[in-house]
Design an enzyme around this catalytic site. Structure first.
Site, PDB file in Angstrom:
ATOM      1  N   CYS A 137       2.731   3.369   9.367  1.00 37.37           N
ATOM      2  CA  CYS A 137       3.111   4.704   8.883  1.00 37.37           C
ATOM      3  C   CYS A 137       3.890   5.456   9.964  1.00 37.37           C
ATOM      4  O   CYS A 137       3.384   5.657  11.075  1.00 37.37           O
ATOM      5  CB  CYS A 137       1.875   5.507   8.487  1.00 37.37           C
ATOM      6  SG  CYS A 137       2.290   7.146   7.834  1.00 37.37           S
TER       7      CYS A 137
ATOM      8  N   HIS B 295       7.086  -4.815   8.496  1.00 33.69           N
ATOM      9  CA  HIS B 295       8.122  -3.958   7.924  1.00 33.69           C
ATOM     10  C   HIS B 295       9.268  -3.944   8.936  1.00 33.69           C
ATOM     11  O   HIS B 295       9.094  -3.488  10.063  1.00 33.69           O
ATOM     12  CB  HIS B 295       7.580  -2.544   7.699  1.00 33.69           C
ATOM     13  CG  HIS B 295       8.539  -1.635   7.000  1.00 33.69           C
ATOM     14  ND1 HIS B 295       8.119  -0.609   6.199  1.00 33.69           N
ATOM     15  CD2 HIS B 295       9.891  -1.602   6.967  1.00 33.69           C
ATOM     16  CE1 HIS B 295       9.167   0.034   5.714  1.00 33.69           C
ATOM     17  NE2 HIS B 295      10.261  -0.561   6.174  1.00 33.69           N
TER      18      HIS B 295
ATOM     19  N   PRO C 278       0.861  -1.198   0.000  1.00 31.54           N
ATOM     20  CA  PRO C 278       0.000   0.000   0.000  1.00 31.54           C
ATOM     21  C   PRO C 278       0.890   1.238   0.000  1.00 31.54           C
ATOM     22  O   PRO C 278       1.730   1.403   0.890  1.00 31.54           O
ATOM     23  CB  PRO C 278      -0.778  -0.131   1.321  1.00 31.54           C
ATOM     24  CG  PRO C 278       0.085  -0.985   2.196  1.00 31.54           C
ATOM     25  CD  PRO C 278       0.841  -1.907   1.300  1.00 31.54           C
ATOM     26  N   MET C 279       0.717   2.105  -0.993  1.00 32.77           N
ATOM     27  CA  MET C 279       1.551   3.304  -1.112  1.00 32.77           C
ATOM     28  C   MET C 279       0.654   4.499  -1.398  1.00 32.77           C
ATOM     29  O   MET C 279      -0.094   4.493  -2.378  1.00 32.77           O
ATOM     30  CB  MET C 279       2.585   3.127  -2.227  1.00 32.77           C
ATOM     31  CG  MET C 279       3.597   2.031  -1.956  1.00 32.77           C
ATOM     32  SD  MET C 279       4.684   1.696  -3.362  1.00 32.77           S
ATOM     33  CE  MET C 279       3.592   0.724  -4.419  1.00 32.77           C
TER      34      MET C 279
ATOM     35  N   GLN D  51      -6.469  -0.926   2.522  1.00 32.24           N
ATOM     36  CA  GLN D  51      -5.838  -0.525   3.783  1.00 32.24           C
ATOM     37  C   GLN D  51      -6.457   0.762   4.326  1.00 32.24           C
ATOM     38  O   GLN D  51      -6.590   1.747   3.606  1.00 32.24           O
ATOM     39  CB  GLN D  51      -4.335  -0.310   3.613  1.00 32.24           C
ATOM     40  CG  GLN D  51      -3.649  -0.069   4.957  1.00 32.24           C
ATOM     41  CD  GLN D  51      -2.201   0.333   4.851  1.00 32.24           C
ATOM     42  OE1 GLN D  51      -1.886   1.438   4.425  1.00 32.24           O
ATOM     43  NE2 GLN D  51      -1.300  -0.569   5.247  1.00 32.24           N
TER      44      GLN D  51
ATOM     45  N   GLY E 203      10.594  -4.628   3.197  1.00 34.94           N
ATOM     46  CA  GLY E 203      11.839  -3.902   3.458  1.00 34.94           C
ATOM     47  C   GLY E 203      13.049  -4.560   2.828  1.00 34.94           C
ATOM     48  O   GLY E 203      13.180  -5.781   2.806  1.00 34.94           O
TER      49      GLY E 203
ATOM     50  N   GLU F  72       9.075   0.652  -2.810  1.00 31.45           N
ATOM     51  CA  GLU F  72       9.879   1.497  -3.692  1.00 31.45           C
ATOM     52  C   GLU F  72      10.523   0.707  -4.821  1.00 31.45           C
ATOM     53  O   GLU F  72      10.677   1.210  -5.937  1.00 31.45           O
ATOM     54  CB  GLU F  72      10.944   2.229  -2.870  1.00 31.45           C
ATOM     55  CG  GLU F  72      10.373   3.329  -1.993  1.00 31.45           C
ATOM     56  CD  GLU F  72      11.461   4.185  -1.363  1.00 31.45           C
ATOM     57  OE1 GLU F  72      12.644   3.979  -1.719  1.00 31.45           O
ATOM     58  OE2 GLU F  72      11.135   5.035  -0.534  1.00 31.45           O
TER      59      GLU F  72
ATOM     60  N   LYS G 128      -0.520  -4.340   9.043  1.00 27.36           N
ATOM     61  CA  LYS G 128       0.863  -4.095   8.632  1.00 27.36           C
ATOM     62  C   LYS G 128       1.540  -3.298   9.733  1.00 27.36           C
ATOM     63  O   LYS G 128       1.061  -2.213  10.094  1.00 27.36           O
ATOM     64  CB  LYS G 128       0.896  -3.334   7.306  1.00 27.36           C
ATOM     65  CG  LYS G 128       2.293  -3.104   6.751  1.00 27.36           C
ATOM     66  CD  LYS G 128       2.212  -2.515   5.340  1.00 27.36           C
ATOM     67  CE  LYS G 128       3.600  -2.368   4.722  1.00 27.36           C
ATOM     68  NZ  LYS G 128       4.363  -1.256   5.313  1.00 27.36           N
TER      69      LYS G 128
END
Length: 641
Positions: free
Chosen positions: A119, A186, A34-35, A90, A220, A244, A158
């Site tokens: 986040c 993460h 999710p970004m 999400q 990650g 990313e 998450k």
């Protein structure tokens, strides 16, 4: 889709996790993270084409989703594709009911809902969500367990890790016992961000996997496909989530490094299929061209100001030509050994930057955060939480006081002026019904009314900003018609339902679908006899002398910020349609102190002029109603003898 059991013991929760993973999600190994403003529908569909097994939506604010109709409409639009499955939505939330109510709305559009506990950004601290909830175990347990009871889809979370492996494992086990189907870990702490990002700890992730009985995804340190394989092998997780690394190479799961220009072209094709905000598109293109724009910095400003797909395409074509003109030695990126125009990751950060605390035994390491600093941080966060709760309580009390005042006022009104109050409501309803009846009558019989048709076949030439402006003008146009004692019979021709303009109008104007307007997909020249049509265009040679019933006055629905001349005139001439312009120069003069003078007006302004003339038969009054002073034209003062 299977319906997951709602009332089950802890062991059943754990079994449900793998049942959900295998039967619903089809055992995904390659997952798109999710970004925010990045994992939108168009990008997800391209990701699926290139090997992604499961996608997450961008993070959605559960509270805003429930309270904002516009925001909710945009989110549901992003979830509208049946082929976009399996999909997990999400949400960020810090209240049980808010999370569950938002999830209940979207559960028919997805396969699972995810609680964002990862986040680390300042906005999450301020809003008290994401990783800043990781110390609120009771609250998190309640959110997950209540969601499990009431939802028919999977419930996942998450998280980010604690510095200590043992505490991270306890944290994961708590979420597992609460009923989490899948946990994404993460491997960074919430302090590892921006310049302190550093490397994620796979040791933490491995420990969580070994000490829980539900599926675990790792997140990650993924830059190349070999990192995906290494992560699966080293941690034993069930799937690897990429963020990313996927933004810079959407074909990472196929272990391919394609030409960035080919990928951009393909992405833009998906954008045409699944309309996307231009800000999202620009960001994706910037990510893909990150290395190329380092070589050709002069193009960054042009790309940042692009407002349409066509502009982005032209910029990419120019960049491609510049790349072809380079020497081979200028094209290589030293770290990867690949040309800069091939999809590849950003530079890997050094481990020393993150100051990562790997386990309970490394507390004396020079990069470790001291106990004193951690205590101060926790105290600060507790104080922030208390202040946040205090503000919420104050808001609640204020709302209660306002409600009590309104109730008291209502009782007073009812006891003193009941008849007057009823009469006002009745008159208001009668007025509204009279307006609708008047407009309906015009639509049934327009022999005595003016007929105005908006030509909307130009929308393909407009960018997002121009479409947005036009949709606002259509709303004002309809508002003017409702207020008129002699409304016009309105047509929107060339108007495609579910097109970009249609969706923008529905988003902006409540009840747009039921407006008293003839909305037709056919062009105006197929709806009316050409001898009855008068096309109003500012480039016509002759002025409009009168507005008559029985004629059809066509307005060009074109918002053109580049001011391309004679588009509407040329089109009307090709169809042998009579053209006229508004008689501005005949009744008005230039003010003398404007740099530019224009007779190009918004469609709602032209409509107001036509409507006013039809009612008053006076061009001065009509032009006064619609010609804005900024256009530079004024009326010459009359000197009565």
């Amino acid at each position: 889709m299977i319906k997951l059991s709602q009332d089950c013991c802890k062991s059943s929760f754990m079994n449900d996790g793998y049942m959900f993973y295998k039967n619903v999600l089809k055992s995904p190994k390659y997952i798109v993270a999710p970004m925010v403003a990045q994992s939108e529908l168009a990008w997800r569909m391209m990701a699926r084409k290139h090997g992604a097994h499961l996608c997450y939506t961008p993070m959605i604010s559960a509270n805003t989703f429930l309270t904002s109709k516009h925001y909710r409409h945009e989110v549901l639009q992003d979830l509208s594709c049946a082929e976009d499955r399996p999909l997990i939505v999400q949400f960020c939330a810090n209240q049980v009911e808010v999370f569950v109510e938002a999830a209940l709305i979207v559960q028919s559009y997805c396969d699972g809902v995810d609680l964002n506990l990862g986040c680390p950004q300042h906005i999450a601290r301020r809003g008290f969500f994401g990783s800043f909830l990781q110390d609120e175990w009771t609250l998190l347990h309640d959110i997950i367990s209540e969601a499990r009871k009431r939802l028919s889809v999977g419930v996942t979370a998450k998280i980010r890790v604690f510095p200590e492996i043992s505490k991270t494992v306890e944290y994961a086990q708590m979420l597992e016992k609460a009923g989490c189907h899948i946990l994404t870990v993460h491997g960074r702490t919430r302090d590892q961000k921006r310049e302190n990002t550093g490397l994620a700890s796979w040791s933490h992730i491995k420990a969580v996997k070994e000490n829980t009985k539900i599926p675990v995804f790792s997140n990650g340190n993924i830059r190349y496909f070999r990192d995906v394989e290494n992560c699966l092998q080293e941690t034993g997780v069930d799937g690897v989530m990429v963020a990313e690394g996927h933004l810079t190479n959407p074909m990472i799961f196929k272990d391919v490094h394609p030409n960035v220009f080919d990928i951009i072209e393909e992405y833009l094709e998906f954008v045409n299929l699944y309309p996307t905000e231009m800000s999202f598109v620009r960001t994706h293109v910037f990510n893909l061209l990150s290395h190329t724009l380092q070589k050709h910095r002069q193009m960054r400003g042009m790309l940042g100001g692009a407002l349409s797909i066509a502009t982005i395409t032209r910029i990419c074509d120019k960049l491609k030509r510049l790349c072809h003109e380079e020497n081979e030695s200028e094209q290589l990126i030293p770290e990867s050994g690949m040309s800069h125009w091939m999809c590849q990751p950003y530079t890997r950060p050094h481990a020393s930057k993150g100051g990562f605390l790997t386990d309970d035994t490394t507390k004396n390491d020079s990069t470790t955060v001291s106990k004193s600093a951690m205590k101060k941080q926790k105290k600060k966060e507790r104080n922030l939480y208390k202040k946040h709760q205090k503000r919420l309580e104050e808001h609640r009390r204020r709302r209660e006081r306002e409600k009590e005042k309104q109730k008291a006022l209502l009782v007073e009104c009812r006891t003193q002026d009941t008849d007057v109050h009823k009469d006002r409501i009745l008159r208001s309803n009668e007025r509204k019904q009279a307006i609708l009846d008047r407009m309906e009558e015009v639509m049934q019989n327009d022999s005595q009314s003016v007929v105005v048709c908006l030509d909307l076949t130009w929308t393909h030439k407009m960018n997002d900003k121009e479409i947005n402006k036009l949709s606002s003008q259509l709303g004002r146009m309809y508002g003017s018609n409702r207020c008129s004692e002699n409304p016009a019979h309105l047509y929107f021709s060339g108007f495609e339902r579910d097109g970009h303009l249609w969706n923008e109008c529905v988003r902006k104007h409540d009840g747009f679908e039921s407006y008293k307007i003839e909305m037709e997909s056919k062009p105006y020249n197929e709806l009316f006899d050409s001898s009855d049509i008068v096309y109003l265009t500012p480039d016509a040679a002759l002025p409009l002398e009168s507005v008559e019933a029985g004629k059809v006055y066509v307005l060009g629905g074109l918002v053109d910020e580049t001011v391309t001349k004679k588009l509407t005139l040329d089109k009307a001439n090709k169809l042998n349609i009579e053209t006229r312009r508004l008689p501005v120069q005949e009744y008005m003069i230039r003010s003398g102190h404007h740099a530019n003078y224009s007779t190009v007006y918004c469609v709602n302004q032209v409509f107001d002029i036509l409507l006013t003339y039809h009612e008053t038969k006076d061009w001065r009054k009509a032009l006064h109603a619609g010609v804005p002073p900024r256009k530079g034209y004024i009326f010459e003062e009359r000197h009565d003898s």
